[in-house]
Motif scaffolding. Structure first.
Motif: not given
Length: 542
Positions: A324, A330, A360
């Motif tokens: 993600l 990240t 994300s």
């Protein structure tokens, strides 16, 4: 008139039939022409052989003084067993004998010196021509052979009626037509069978395509709904719940989990699981996941030559990990586990990537929103809530306490003689003391209590559902912690540091925020007048 469109199903059947029919007709025509040429060559070859044989027999005649009867008799004798016509012609073109004419007719026949076959034989020894015979009124194939012997110089000509050739060609055509018709019937039958099979495959393909379109349309709709729901989520928990619901529908064949980084970024923890129990580790380091190492989706399957992630010890399963990543940061990993015999389709991988992208972006936005919210409501130095947040929440807490008929404690805290620390040690030590004080206060209160920096060295605590004894106990606890704590800056002690605390209670000291603040503030000033480093309850009692 508008031309009617032929359905696709009919075109599939008709087009092969038309093509097969055209090819069969063209094939029959070419074969017929080929057989005709072969038959003609065969006839010419036979006639050449007969003409040469006849020329040799003419050479056996004693001399040129033989009468027309002898030549005519030779011509008649030569064709006695055959169906062809024989004509003997001298070098001047005069006919000396003909198998199909009487002697009188032979005498009256015109000169043959200019006949095409005679002219060719004069040049090359053999002459061939095809033409209509004015004498017999039929088409004939003529072959003439030149005779050059001491006794006779002339030509021996053999003619065959082309009707025989036409009859043979007709028989060949009937045979070819029968074969062509049989081939056409067989091809038609095969075409019908193949066309039906193709139609069946087309229908099956169309149904599968329609199902895929329906499925993809549904998936796109679900993904759109996911994006809409995620954009409306107010918390990480709501976002995780939406991701779990959608992923369960779109990827039902795989057990899924979502792992998120801790605040320290040294570990990932499983935040939610769906479609079964997650058999891997509940928390793991980033180095244990290959997707985080390479920064892209990773399928862990030794059968396909890819390394397995060590955070999932289940060797009988294949693990698909999708990081993600949002704006270069990240946030976590999506994991999908399933049996090794279950192959991932390209559509499923695309869905997993799309879900990861939505997740994300949403988690990044929520983290940013929470960060901005905390910056707006928290004091950056102490980590406690600011005065604005206190004003927004205190009234809500008072309304809740009034509705539930509960008590509420309000504490006003002031650091004793704090200005001298700034004068003696400077702003660096002052900031350290305020920051450390905020940390100690957070340790001393409950999760539902609200600690705020009111301004400067003054602080306020709101204690929901706290009675007189509980509020005073919290105040004494904080005073003791501050008094006993050793504030060290560069290994130098800045203490001792003490606090004065004024305590007011809802509803006995006031029904509104203004009344409580005034009572607590009066109690705080009373504590300062009495010597500081103490807790005073509003109304004169401690």
């Amino acid at each position: 008139m508008r031309r009617k469109n032929i359905p696709v199903s009919q075109r599939i059947v008709l087009l092969p039939l038309i093509l097969i029919t055209v090819f069969v007709i063209i094939g029959v025509v070419f074969i017929d022409l080929y057989f005709g040429q072969v038959a003609l060559k065969r006839y010419e070859k036979e006639l050449i052989h007969l003409a040469r044989s006849g020329a040799q027999m003419v050479s056996f005649l004693p001399n040129q003084k033989d009468t027309l009867e002898s030549f005519d008799h030779l011509a008649d004798s030569f064709t006695e067993q055959g169906r062809f016509r024989v004509t003997i012609i001298n070098h001047a073109g005069t006919v000396l004998g003909d198998s199909q004419l009487s002697l009188q007719e032979v005498k009256e026949i015109e000169n043959h010196g200019e006949r095409p076959e005679i002219l060719q034989a004069k040049e090359s020894g053999i002459g061939i021509s095809r033409r209509f015979s004015t004498t017999l009124r039929i088409d004939l194939l003529y072959v003439a052979a030149r005779c050059s012997t001491p006794s006779f110089k002339g030509y021996f000509r053999v003619a065959l009626p082309l009707v025989d050739l036409h009859q043979e060609r007709q028989q060949q055509r009937l045979l070819l037509g029968g074969i062509g018709l049989l081939s056409l019937l067989i091809a038609t039958s095969l075409s019908m069978l193949i066309s039906r099979h193709l139609l069946y495959l087309v229908r099956q393909g169309k149904m599968e395509l329609e199902q895929r379109v329906i499925s993809r349309t549904k998936e796109i709709g679900i993904l759109q709904n996911l994006g809409t729901q995620l954009s409306a989520c107010n918390s990480k928990e709501e976002a995780l719940q939406a991701i779990e619901i959608v992923t369960t529908i779109l990827l039902p064949r795989f057990t899924g989990t979502l792992a998120l980084f801790r605040s320290s970024k040294d570990k990932l923890e499983i935040a939610t699981t769906w479609n079964g129990q997650w058999k891997g580790e509940a928390s793991y380091s980033p180095d244990q996941c290959w997707a985080l190492r390479i920064g892209q989706a990773h399928m862990g399957d030794v059968d396909h030559g890819t390394m397995r992630c060590s955070h999932s010890p289940q060797k009988e399963e294949q693990l698909f990990c999708v990081p993600l990543i949002a704006q270069g940061v990240t946030l976590g990993v999506l994991h999908f586990a399933g049996p090794r015999v279950v192959e991932w389709t390209s559509e499923e991988k695309q869905l997993a990537a799309a879900i990861a992208e939505h997740a994300s972006l949403t988690l990044s936005n929520l983290a940013l929103r929470e960060s901005l919210r905390q910056q707006a409501i928290r004091d950056p130095l102490t980590g406690l809530y600011n005065r604005r947040y206190l004003q927004e929440t205190l009234n809500n807490e008072l309304h809740r306490a009034s509705r539930r008929k509960q008590e509420l404690g309000l504490l006003m805290i002031d650091l004793d003689h704090f200005k001298k620390f700034n004068d003696e040690h400077g702003h660096e030590v002052e900031d350290y003391i305020l920051s450390e004080f905020g940390r100690l206060v957070r340790l001393a209160i409950r999760g539902e209590d609200i600690a705020c920096r009111y301004g400067g060295e003054e602080f306020t605590l709101v204690l929901p559902e706290a009675e007189r004894e509980g509020s005073l106990a919290v105040a004494e606890k904080i005073a003791t912690m501050i008094r006993e704590h050793n504030f060290l800056v560069n290994n130098r002690s800045c203490g001792p540091i003490t606090v004065s605390i004024g305590v007011a209670l809802f509803p006995c000291h006031g029904m509104t925020a203004e009344e409580l603040f005034k009572q607590a503030d009066d109690a705080l000033y009373q504590a300062k007048r009495e010597g500081r480093n103490r807790v005073v309850l509003a109304g004169g009692a401690d």
